[in-house]
Scaffold this active site. Sequence first.
Site, PDB file in Angstrom:
ATOM      1  N   GLY A  72       0.802  -1.229   0.000  1.00  0.00           N
ATOM      2  CA  GLY A  72       0.000   0.000   0.000  1.00  0.00           C
ATOM      3  C   GLY A  72       0.830   1.272   0.000  1.00  0.00           C
ATOM      4  O   GLY A  72       0.455   2.282   0.620  1.00  0.00           O
ATOM      5  N   CYS A 130      -0.105   0.989  -9.210  1.00  0.00           N
ATOM      6  CA  CYS A 130      -0.032   0.276  -7.930  1.00  0.00           C
ATOM      7  C   CYS A 130      -1.349  -0.451  -7.666  1.00  0.00           C
ATOM      8  O   CYS A 130      -2.398   0.190  -7.584  1.00  0.00           O
ATOM      9  CB  CYS A 130       0.263   1.238  -6.781  1.00  0.00           C
TER      10      CYS A 130
END
Length: 310
Positions: A72, A130
């Site tokens: 994350g 991402c």
Amino acid sequence: MADLRVREFGLEFANPVVVSSGPTGFGPILAETVDMRRIGAFTCKTVTRKKREGNPPPRLVDCGYGIIASIGLQNPGIEEFVRETLPSADAFGTRLIVSIAGFCLEDFAQMASLLETVHGFDILELNLSCPNVESGLMNPSEDPRCAGSIVAEVKKHFASRPVTVKLSPESLPQDTFIRSCESSGADGFTLFNAYHGARFDINTGRPFLRRTEGAYSSPALKPIVLKKIRDARHVTDRPIIATGGASTAEDILEFILAGASLVGFGLVGMIDPEALEELPLHLERCLEARGFVSLDEYCRYLRRTAEHGR
Ligand SMILES: Cc1cc2nc3c(=O)[nH]c(=O)nc-3n(C[C@H](O)[C@H](O)[C@H](O)COP(=O)(O)O)c2cc1C
């Protein structure tokens, strides 16, 4: 010994081995075990404008043949990165790639402006892919024009060094994404980030990861990535840092054969850091065993063979 030097992005690299963004963080622990000068380039973990703690644990699960990670984008934020982290990474003595991600165009603009004023790195990588941040991150996996607008914004503020765009293998159609980024000024591409994946515990019935899904990295993905690199090479002649599933020196040659300019190694650095340092040595041996004195000679031979095969 075979000459492994590669010239791409207007820069010379000692060899085509690029440590990919993330698995080895900002590199200080890696630099304790590995002579970083023997690696072609090191990519710093992705940085955002503000500090991020990342996702709550558990955020890594083993798959036996790879891992799923859900970090994350944990990072100190761009200002602390520039002040504290970048100077030590600069001291690694290899080419350095800085990776950034943003939640809005303004994030990219601000980070690009700051980085334009900073020395000590060679290439800026835009992480547009991402898989591990739930809300708001600019991960334009369905909108090639949005990817292009991020590249254009960054190029407005960052002109001193090349910009490479890291796409998701799930950003489709791939050719439209590449063309949109290229026409907005991308100097090259990092292909790819990891695929989304998930695993479940058959005893508890729960997912192994707190966020259920994460980024799946595995050598098993190599043939899929090779095919996508070949497709990408038909669309762009800009440098491609091929990333996904590579783990050996032979893989470097195979990725080059598919169209790669440089080859990224992510997971390898996490599970066997010393293997990174061995890769250039093994690559030299691979080339010598085939009678080549340099990687350049091997690439020229491949081009000639490909032309004759047409
Ligand atoms: C633990 C972990 C953290 C990662 N963090 C990042 C990151 O911060 N930024 C990024 O662009 N990619 C990140 N990646 C993706 C890798 O850079 C790479 O694209 C991916 O792992 C595929 O390459 P591989 O098969 O060699 O591992 C991460 C991957 C892993 C396993």
